[in-house]
Design a protein around this motif. Structure first.
Motif, PDB file in Angstrom:
ATOM      1  N   LYS A  18       0.815  -1.213   0.000  1.00  0.00           N
ATOM      2  CA  LYS A  18       0.000   0.000   0.000  1.00  0.00           C
ATOM      3  C   LYS A  18       0.855   1.271   0.000  1.00  0.00           C
ATOM      4  O   LYS A  18       0.338   2.360  -0.236  1.00  0.00           O
ATOM      5  CB  LYS A  18      -0.905   0.021   1.233  1.00  0.00           C
ATOM      6  N   VAL A  19       2.149   1.121   0.261  1.00  0.00           N
ATOM      7  CA  VAL A  19       3.041   2.271   0.391  1.00  0.00           C
ATOM      8  C   VAL A  19       3.431   2.787  -0.991  1.00  0.00           C
ATOM      9  O   VAL A  19       3.833   2.021  -1.864  1.00  0.00           O
ATOM     10  CB  VAL A  19       4.310   1.888   1.187  1.00  0.00           C
ATOM     11  N   GLU A  20       3.294   4.091  -1.186  1.00  0.00           N
ATOM     12  CA  GLU A  20       3.685   4.706  -2.454  1.00  0.00           C
ATOM     13  C   GLU A  20       5.173   5.024  -2.435  1.00  0.00           C
ATOM     14  O   GLU A  20       5.751   5.282  -1.393  1.00  0.00           O
ATOM     15  CB  GLU A  20       2.892   5.989  -2.677  1.00  0.00           C
ATOM     16  N   GLY A  21       5.773   4.987  -3.609  1.00  0.00           N
ATOM     17  CA  GLY A  21       7.180   5.358  -3.722  1.00  0.00           C
ATOM     18  C   GLY A  21       8.142   4.193  -3.656  1.00  0.00           C
ATOM     19  O   GLY A  21       9.346   4.407  -3.745  1.00  0.00           O
ATOM     20  N   LEU A  22       7.640   2.973  -3.493  1.00  0.00           N
ATOM     21  CA  LEU A  22       8.518   1.807  -3.475  1.00  0.00           C
ATOM     22  C   LEU A  22       8.671   1.260  -4.884  1.00  0.00           C
ATOM     23  O   LEU A  22       7.706   1.194  -5.643  1.00  0.00           O
ATOM     24  CB  LEU A  22       7.960   0.709  -2.572  1.00  0.00           C
ATOM     25  N   SER A  23       9.859   0.853  -5.231  1.00  0.00           N
ATOM     26  CA  SER A  23      10.099   0.232  -6.534  1.00  0.00           C
ATOM     27  C   SER A  23       9.732  -1.243  -6.514  1.00  0.00           C
ATOM     28  O   SER A  23       9.637  -1.869  -7.552  1.00  0.00           O
ATOM     29  CB  SER A  23      11.565   0.384  -6.918  1.00  0.00           C
ATOM     30  N   GLY A  24       9.552  -1.781  -5.332  1.00  0.00           N
ATOM     31  CA  GLY A  24       9.149  -3.173  -5.194  1.00  0.00           C
ATOM     32  C   GLY A  24       9.121  -3.574  -3.730  1.00  0.00           C
ATOM     33  O   GLY A  24       9.813  -2.995  -2.897  1.00  0.00           O
ATOM     34  N   CYS A  25       8.271  -4.528  -3.433  1.00  0.00           N
ATOM     35  CA  CYS A  25       8.235  -5.102  -2.094  1.00  0.00           C
ATOM     36  C   CYS A  25       7.935  -6.587  -2.241  1.00  0.00           C
ATOM     37  O   CYS A  25       7.194  -6.996  -3.132  1.00  0.00           O
ATOM     38  CB  CYS A  25       7.243  -4.399  -1.190  1.00  0.00           C
ATOM     39  N   PHE A  26       8.521  -7.378  -1.372  1.00  0.00           N
ATOM     40  CA  PHE A  26       8.380  -8.823  -1.485  1.00  0.00           C
ATOM     41  C   PHE A  26       8.703  -9.493  -0.159  1.00  0.00           C
ATOM     42  O   PHE A  26       9.327  -8.897   0.714  1.00  0.00           O
ATOM     43  CB  PHE A  26       9.299  -9.360  -2.595  1.00  0.00           C
ATOM     44  N   LEU A  27       8.247 -10.729  -0.030  1.00  0.00           N
ATOM     45  CA  LEU A  27       8.618 -11.550   1.123  1.00  0.00           C
ATOM     46  C   LEU A  27      10.066 -11.966   0.969  1.00  0.00           C
ATOM     47  O   LEU A  27      10.468 -12.399  -0.122  1.00  0.00           O
ATOM     48  CB  LEU A  27       7.758 -12.803   1.188  1.00  0.00           C
ATOM     49  N   LEU A  28      10.815 -11.839   2.016  1.00  0.00           N
ATOM     50  CA  LEU A  28      12.200 -12.284   1.957  1.00  0.00           C
ATOM     51  C   LEU A  28      12.189 -13.811   1.837  1.00  0.00           C
ATOM     52  O   LEU A  28      11.636 -14.496   2.686  1.00  0.00           O
ATOM     53  CB  LEU A  28      12.954 -11.863   3.202  1.00  0.00           C
ATOM     54  N   PRO A  29      12.752 -14.339   0.769  1.00  0.00           N
ATOM     55  CA  PRO A  29      12.741 -15.792   0.628  1.00  0.00           C
ATOM     56  C   PRO A  29      13.629 -16.441   1.675  1.00  0.00           C
ATOM     57  O   PRO A  29      14.504 -15.794   2.245  1.00  0.00           O
ATOM     58  CB  PRO A  29      13.301 -16.030  -0.776  1.00  0.00           C
ATOM     59  N   PHE A  30      13.391 -17.720   1.921  1.00  0.00           N
ATOM     60  CA  PHE A  30      14.248 -18.430   2.861  1.00  0.00           C
ATOM     61  C   PHE A  30      15.675 -18.333   2.400  1.00  0.00           C
ATOM     62  O   PHE A  30      15.989 -18.517   1.229  1.00  0.00           O
ATOM     63  CB  PHE A  30      13.837 -19.897   2.955  1.00  0.00           C
ATOM     64  N   ASP A  31      16.565 -18.003   3.299  1.00  0.00           N
ATOM     65  CA  ASP A  31      17.967 -17.874   2.962  1.00  0.00           C
ATOM     66  C   ASP A  31      18.754 -18.865   3.789  1.00  0.00           C
ATOM     67  O   ASP A  31      18.548 -19.001   4.989  1.00  0.00           O
ATOM     68  CB  ASP A  31      18.427 -16.448   3.266  1.00  0.00           C
ATOM     69  N   PHE A  32      19.617 -19.558   3.138  1.00  0.00           N
ATOM     70  CA  PHE A  32      20.431 -20.515   3.872  1.00  0.00           C
ATOM     71  C   PHE A  32      21.842 -20.462   3.364  1.00  0.00           C
ATOM     72  O   PHE A  32      22.169 -20.750   2.291  1.00  0.00           O
ATOM     73  CB  PHE A  32      19.846 -21.931   3.712  1.00  0.00           C
TER      74      PHE A  32
END
Length: 113
Positions: A99-113
């Motif tokens: 919902k935030v304006e001005g972001l170039s993208g937003c996403f769930l941080l994928p699992f990192d290992f």
């Protein structure tokens, strides 16, 4: 050296808890859906950015941190224009981040290992 110890502990924990994770995956539908969506989300990250501007990646674990990050992004953009990308851990934070304006993208941080 600390990184190698950290990585070894993570691999050991993954090995020890993998039977439990498999059980949760097949028994609890919500867990199965969450794991599948996170894996798919890792391959479907969409960024709408201007390639002539620098990109800064922000990360927030929760809705509270996401709100602080978006306020920081707005203040930083007053001084210099840049692409702001935001990753979050929780689905509720992702819903609010979209919902935030001005972001170039937003996403769930994928699992990192």
């Amino acid at each position: 050296m600390a990184y190698y110890i950290y990585a070894a502990v993570l691999y050991l924990l993954l090995f020890l808890f993998s039977p439990l994770l498999l059980l949760l995956y097949f028994v609890i539908p919500k867990t199965k859906t969450e794991i599948q969506s996170r894996i798919l989300d890792a391959f479907t990250i969409e960024l709408k950015r201007d390639k002539t501007l620098p990109t800064i990646w922000f990360h927030a674990s929760s809705i509270g941190e996401m709100k602080v990050a978006t306020r920081l992004i707005k203040e930083m953009k007053k001084k210099q224009n840049f692409n702001a990308v935001l990753s979050v851990f929780t689905r509720s934070a992702l819903v609010e981040a979209k919902k935030v304006e001005g972001l170039s993208g937003c996403f769930l941080l994928p699992f990192d290992f």
